[in-house]
Write an enzyme that holds these catalytic residues in place. Structure first.
Site, PDB file in Angstrom:
ATOM      1  N   ARG A  88      14.510 127.194  47.090  1.00 58.42           N
ATOM      2  CA  ARG A  88      13.387 128.216  47.430  1.00 58.42           C
ATOM      3  C   ARG A  88      12.722 127.803  48.938  1.00 58.42           C
ATOM      4  NH1 ARG A  88       9.358 127.749  44.961  1.00 58.42           N
ATOM      5  NH2 ARG A  88      10.097 126.163  43.331  1.00 58.42           N
ATOM      6  N   TYR A 124      20.521 131.853  48.122  1.00 58.62           N
ATOM      7  CA  TYR A 124      20.312 130.911  47.212  1.00 58.62           C
ATOM      8  C   TYR A 124      19.387 131.750  46.044  1.00 58.62           C
ATOM      9  CZ  TYR A 124      17.596 127.684  44.426  1.00 58.62           C
ATOM     10  OH  TYR A 124      17.104 127.146  43.294  1.00 58.62           O
ATOM     11  N   LYS A 159      12.035 135.050  40.184  1.00 57.24           N
ATOM     12  CA  LYS A 159      10.465 134.547  40.809  1.00 57.24           C
ATOM     13  C   LYS A 159       9.775 135.673  41.522  1.00 57.24           C
ATOM     14  CE  LYS A 159      10.485 130.606  38.637  1.00 57.24           C
ATOM     15  NZ  LYS A 159      11.268 129.398  38.918  1.00 57.24           N
ATOM     16  N   HIS A 175       4.649 130.901  34.776  1.00 57.26           N
ATOM     17  CA  HIS A 175       5.896 129.902  35.041  1.00 57.26           C
ATOM     18  C   HIS A 175       5.976 129.095  33.552  1.00 57.26           C
ATOM     19  CE1 HIS A 175       7.903 126.907  37.793  1.00 57.26           C
ATOM     20  NE2 HIS A 175       8.819 127.857  37.140  1.00 57.26           N
ATOM     21  N   SER A 211       8.457 123.415  38.826  1.00 61.70           N
ATOM     22  CA  SER A 211       9.676 123.609  39.295  1.00 61.70           C
ATOM     23  C   SER A 211      10.425 122.135  39.079  1.00 61.70           C
ATOM     24  CB  SER A 211      10.130 123.991  40.565  1.00 61.70           C
ATOM     25  OG  SER A 211       9.705 125.248  40.840  1.00 61.70           O
ATOM     26  N   CYS A 227      10.463 120.118  36.700  1.00 61.28           N
ATOM     27  CA  CYS A 227       9.448 119.280  35.785  1.00 61.28           C
ATOM     28  C   CYS A 227       9.782 119.240  34.368  1.00 61.28           C
ATOM     29  CB  CYS A 227       8.062 119.288  36.342  1.00 61.28           C
ATOM     30  SG  CYS A 227       7.731 118.899  37.947  1.00 61.28           S
ATOM     31  N   ASN A 281      14.390 121.447  29.766  1.00 62.81           N
ATOM     32  CA  ASN A 281      14.503 120.196  28.747  1.00 62.81           C
ATOM     33  C   ASN A 281      13.596 120.503  27.539  1.00 62.81           C
ATOM     34  OD1 ASN A 281      16.495 118.089  29.589  1.00 62.81           O
ATOM     35  ND2 ASN A 281      15.775 118.772  31.556  1.00 62.81           N
ATOM     36  N   ASP A 318      11.709 129.456  31.506  1.00 61.79           N
ATOM     37  CA  ASP A 318      11.256 129.289  32.896  1.00 61.79           C
ATOM     38  C   ASP A 318      10.046 130.329  33.042  1.00 61.79           C
ATOM     39  OD1 ASP A 318      11.343 128.380  35.447  1.00 61.79           O
ATOM     40  OD2 ASP A 318      11.868 130.350  36.159  1.00 61.79           O
ATOM     41  N   ARG A 374      22.568 124.027  40.453  1.00 56.93           N
ATOM     42  CA  ARG A 374      22.203 124.728  39.335  1.00 56.93           C
ATOM     43  C   ARG A 374      23.127 125.297  38.518  1.00 56.93           C
ATOM     44  NH1 ARG A 374      16.300 125.700  38.606  1.00 56.93           N
ATOM     45  NH2 ARG A 374      15.207 124.465  40.192  1.00 56.93           N
ATOM     46  N   ARG A 421       4.518 116.021  37.202  1.00 63.73           N
ATOM     47  CA  ARG A 421       4.782 114.567  37.178  1.00 63.73           C
ATOM     48  C   ARG A 421       3.681 114.033  37.968  1.00 63.73           C
ATOM     49  NH1 ARG A 421      10.757 113.880  38.092  1.00 63.73           N
ATOM     50  NH2 ARG A 421      11.717 115.702  37.396  1.00 63.73           N
ATOM     51  N   ASP A 449      12.384 113.287  22.573  1.00 66.70           N
ATOM     52  CA  ASP A 449      11.142 112.334  22.028  1.00 66.70           C
ATOM     53  C   ASP A 449       9.803 113.018  22.285  1.00 66.70           C
ATOM     54  OD1 ASP A 449      12.325 110.231  20.580  1.00 66.70           O
ATOM     55  OD2 ASP A 449      13.161 109.662  22.282  1.00 66.70           O
ATOM     56  N   ASN A 450       9.761 113.952  23.114  1.00 64.69           N
ATOM     57  CA  ASN A 450       8.727 114.863  23.460  1.00 64.69           C
ATOM     58  C   ASN A 450       8.050 115.467  22.326  1.00 64.69           C
ATOM     59  OD1 ASN A 450       8.459 113.878  26.279  1.00 64.69           O
ATOM     60  ND2 ASN A 450       9.684 115.504  26.972  1.00 64.69           N
TER      61      ASN A 450
HETATM   62  P1  GTP Z   1      12.819 124.910  37.120  1.00 58.05           P
HETATM   63  O1  GTP Z   1      14.054 125.696  36.655  1.00 58.05           O
HETATM   64  O2  GTP Z   1      12.925 124.330  38.694  1.00 58.05           O
HETATM   65  O3  GTP Z   1      11.638 125.619  37.000  1.00 58.05           O
HETATM   66  O4  GTP Z   1      12.690 123.493  36.388  1.00 58.05           O
HETATM   67  P2  GTP Z   1      12.311 122.945  34.903  1.00 58.05           P
HETATM   68  O5  GTP Z   1      11.003 122.720  34.895  1.00 58.05           O
HETATM   69  O6  GTP Z   1      13.112 123.757  33.961  1.00 58.05           O
HETATM   70  O7  GTP Z   1      13.006 121.483  34.869  1.00 58.05           O
HETATM   71  P3  GTP Z   1      14.139 121.026  34.027  1.00 58.05           P
HETATM   72  O8  GTP Z   1      14.072 121.067  32.521  1.00 58.05           O
HETATM   73  O9  GTP Z   1      15.686 121.484  34.545  1.00 58.05           O
HETATM   74  O10 GTP Z   1      14.171 119.112  34.525  1.00 58.05           O
HETATM   75  C1  GTP Z   1      14.292 119.093  35.726  1.00 58.05           C
HETATM   76  C2  GTP Z   1      14.590 117.373  35.726  1.00 58.05           C
HETATM   77  O11 GTP Z   1      13.337 116.740  35.110  1.00 58.05           O
HETATM   78  C3  GTP Z   1      16.011 116.918  35.466  1.00 58.05           C
HETATM   79  O12 GTP Z   1      16.276 115.886  36.035  1.00 58.05           O
HETATM   80  C4  GTP Z   1      15.552 116.295  34.102  1.00 58.05           C
HETATM   81  O13 GTP Z   1      16.392 115.363  33.992  1.00 58.05           O
HETATM   82  C5  GTP Z   1      14.309 115.827  34.150  1.00 58.05           C
HETATM   83  N1  GTP Z   1      13.465 115.652  32.907  1.00 58.05           N
HETATM   84  C6  GTP Z   1      13.194 116.761  32.125  1.00 58.05           C
HETATM   85  N2  GTP Z   1      12.405 116.327  31.055  1.00 58.05           N
HETATM   86  C7  GTP Z   1      12.156 114.983  31.275  1.00 58.05           C
HETATM   87  C8  GTP Z   1      11.334 114.075  30.342  1.00 58.05           C
HETATM   88  O14 GTP Z   1      10.767 114.448  29.400  1.00 58.05           O
HETATM   89  N3  GTP Z   1      11.265 112.844  31.153  1.00 58.05           N
HETATM   90  C9  GTP Z   1      11.949 112.396  32.284  1.00 58.05           C
HETATM   91  N4  GTP Z   1      11.803 111.049  32.509  1.00 58.05           N
HETATM   92  N5  GTP Z   1      12.595 113.187  32.893  1.00 58.05           N
HETATM   93  C10 GTP Z   1      12.643 114.641  32.629  1.00 58.05           C
HETATM   94  C1  SPV Z   2      12.232 127.022  40.304  1.00 55.21           C
HETATM   95  O1  SPV Z   2      12.455 126.425  41.549  1.00 55.21           O
HETATM   96  O2  SPV Z   2      11.060 126.879  39.519  1.00 55.21           O
HETATM   97  C2  SPV Z   2      13.348 127.562  39.449  1.00 55.21           C
HETATM   98  C3  SPV Z   2      14.549 127.940  40.308  1.00 55.21           C
HETATM   99  O3  SPV Z   2      13.185 127.994  38.450  1.00 55.21           O
HETATM  100  S1  SPV Z   2      14.396 129.244  41.321  1.00 55.21           S
HETATM  101  O4  SPV Z   2      15.007 130.447  40.824  1.00 55.21           O
HETATM  102  O5  SPV Z   2      15.218 128.920  42.366  1.00 55.21           O
HETATM  103  O6  SPV Z   2      13.121 129.373  41.567  1.00 55.21           O
HETATM  104 MN    MN Z   3      11.118 127.798  37.539  1.00 54.36          MN
END
Ligand code: GTP
Ligand code: SPV
Ligand code: MN
Length: 596
Positions: A71, A200, A209, A229, A251, A253, A257, A280, A378, A409, A505-506
């Protein structure tokens, strides 16, 4: 042939065709036959590559231009009549001035190309909370991604009906993918989005978004609901009761996961299960009957971060990508025509094409520190592939929300978890969020910035008014309001390593929250909120984590928090009269508690 008789759609389409002058106009009906033909065309032109159909049936690989991988927040605009309505955080230009600027760029931009007309629905078909959009695009990649991410085709037009004007008008052209002429522009007062010179995902899948957050947040403000979000997950206890949690993290963060986490043995063996509703975006409404907050996921797929995804960190996400998935900017494993990314496993393919398209020896390349996949590469995967998809995924009413989580973070400052004192304080906690930047947007990575409610890049109106809207929703919810928490999985030790194991573990932290929501566990009252007693975070089965580590993870450093408060005060000052007084008071009270 047009797929609708809706004059509002057809009149607008005529105008956009006159402007962009495509050679053909093709309506996307969502049929498999049409999609198959488009996939074949994309493969024939080299826009996409077909992957190993035995291992990854229906999967395709795509590479964007090197200058077009994330983005672009500095080129994203919210356009209104008055600058005040957009506020200090968004880029603004007056509506007609922006149209005058962009119209010449769109003039004839689709000459010699096909315009695809994509009707799509955000939210389950038939849900009163779903909303329709139509995206015009000259990109097959966009069509194929929108198929996965939304309910696309005739069903969306049926949802809109023959007369309604309540749809979002999206115009996208990849043009020549010129960085210096890239614009991602929203006109919330006209339900309109214009995107040009990008291909992209986040810039061009206009349902995501652009609509489901920037336009929808404004609609929610006007109509009394919320577009956030946020992931949505359900935790089922051994008796079969499910509690739903929504969580806003910036994003990259950890939303995908957390949404798909696999419970640690202590919970799995006891019969707990986790279900994914969304990863998301959440649209949340107050139910008129029971007065509770309900959430739907407006999307139909996951546009997830590939690097770091593996069988251990996120098995369910990995399984979701095993069929009918589009991979963007990952490494092409030529050994077996599959895909690879950093963190998938420890074996980068020898015979590899890295994400920009160069053939390399992947082992050597990786050993020298090269990135075979882009950090923001992605996967676009259908939600129905997800092994832990909630059976409520298509529930038109959504799911009731027990708790709302904020998080980011933070190497220091924020403890593993704390609970806000009440809704208003919880809104303060969300508004005060800060997080290190990631590769999801262009620009520096790892810089702490304020990112209220993880919505800094996505709030389609003045964020002062947005805070006010949150407060108002809390007033309407009264004692039915979900409890609000803050988490931080990313505290580091002196060497910069993450202390908390994270991922599955979260759940240990989520379980404490649910106990708090049920009034089953005490907590320590600190100046920033209720923090767990370390003994109440169950660390059974964790090798490196003791109750002392948890104590450390939960510590609140008053000096750091006072520094942080100064940053919050700076943020609040930007909103002037639009900043709700109740939050300024929360800040003053918190500072007073920290100094006491
Ligand atoms: P967007 O799609 O961009 O909105 O991101 P998202 O918030 O869905 O993030 P995603 O779950 O894809 O995690 C992004 C990064 O954070 C990855 O590299 C993961 O490995 C890392 N990550 C996710 N959860 C954890 C966690 O609990 N601990 C740590 N250390 N890293 C994490
Ligand atoms: C983000 O950046 O928060 C995403 C991927 O979820 S995007 O669709 O590019 O915004
Ligand atoms: Mn997102």
């Amino acid at each position: 042939m047009a797929l609708t008789t809706n004059k509002n759609v057809l009149t607008w389409l005529d105008e956009m065709v006159a402007l962009t002058k495509p050679a053909n106009v093709v309506w996307i009906d969502g049929s498999e036959a049409q999609l198959k033909a488009l996939r074949e065309e994309a493969i024939a032109t080299g826009e996409m590559e077909e992957l190993n159909q035995e291992e990854l049936p229906g999967c395709l690989l795509h590479r964007t231009k090197k200058n077009d991988v994330a983005r672009v927040e500095d080129r994203t605009f919210i356009c209104t009549k008055e600058k005040e309505d957009v506020g200090p955080i968004n880029n603004w230009m007056e509506t007609s001035a922006m149209k005058a600027k962009l119209s010449p760029m769109y003039d004839g931009v689709m000459a010699g190309r096909t315009m695809y007309v994509i009707p799509y629905c955000m939210g389950p078909l038939g849900s009163p909370f779903s909303k329709v959009g139509v995206e015009l695009t000259d990109s097959i990649y966009v069509v194929l991604n929108m198929d996965i991410m939304t309910r696309m085709g005739q069903g969306a037009l049926d949802q809109l009906g023959p007369d309604s004007n309540d749809f979002v008008r999206g115009l996208h052209s990849k043009a020549n993918v010129e960085e210096e002429n890239r614009y991602i522009v929203h006109f919330p007062e006209e339900n309109t989005i214009w995107s040009i010179n990008s291909a992209y995902g986040g810039n061009v899948l206009l349902g995501k978004k652009c609509f489901a957050l920037r336009i929808a947040s404004y609609q929610g403000y006007k109509e009394g609901w919320m577009a956030e979000h946020m992931l949505i997950l359900g935790i089922e206890d051994p008796k079969g009761n499910v509690d739903y949690i929504t969580a806003a993290f910036p994003s990259a963060c950890g939303k995908t996961n957390l949404a798909m986490l696999i419970p640690p043995a202590i919970y799995k063996d006891a019969g707990y299960k986790v279900w994914t509703v969304g990863d998301d975006i959440a649209w949340m409404h107050i139910d008129p009957d029971d007065g509770k907050l309900y959430a739907i996921n407006p999307e139909a797929g996951f546009f997830g971060v590939a690097p770091g995804t593996n069988a251990k960190s996120n098995y369910n996400a990995l399984m979701s990508t095993k069929k009918n998935t589009i991979f963007t900017n990952v490494c092409h494993n030529m050994d077996n025509n599959t895909v690879w990314w950093e963190g998938l496993d420890k074996n980068p393919p020898v015979d590899a094409v890295e994400w920009t398209g160069n053939k390399v020896n992947g082992k050597e390349y990786a050993a020298e520190g090269g990135k075979l996949a882009h950090p923001n590469s992605r996967f676009t995967a259908p939600a129905i592939n997800c092994p832990c998809l909630s059976k409520e995924f298509n529930n038109p009413k959504g799911v009731p929300v027990t708790a709302i989580l904020f998080g980011g973070r933070r190497a220091k400052t924020a403890p593993l978890v704390y609970q806000s004192f009440n809704w208003t304080h919880g809104v303060f906690v969300g508004s005060a969020m800060a997080s290190e930047t990631t590769a999801a947007a262009t620009g520096a990575v790892g810089v702490v910035r304020r990112d209220p409610m993880a919505m800094r890049p996505f709030c389609g109106y003045n964020m002062g008014d947005y805070f006010g809207h949150w407060l108002e929703m809390g007033e309407k919810l009264g004692d039915k309001a979900p409890k609000i928490f803050n988490v931080n999985w990313f505290r580091t030790d002196a060497e910069g390593h993450f202390i908390w194991p994270g991922f599955g573990d979260n759940m240990r932290v989520l379980m404490w929250m649910l106990e708090r929501c049920k009034g089953n566990v005490d907590a320590v009252e600190t100046p920033i909120g209720y923090v767990p007693y370390a003994k109440d975070i169950d660390v059974t089965g964790l090798e490196d984590i003791t109750t002392e580590t948890v104590e450390d993870l939960l510590s609140v450093d008053k000096e750091l928090w006072l520094e942080d408060a100064a940053g919050v005060a700076e943020l609040y000052a930007m909103f002037g009269a639009r900043m709700p007084k109740a939050l300024a008071k929360e800040l003053d009270d918190q500072v007073a508690r920290l100094k006491a």
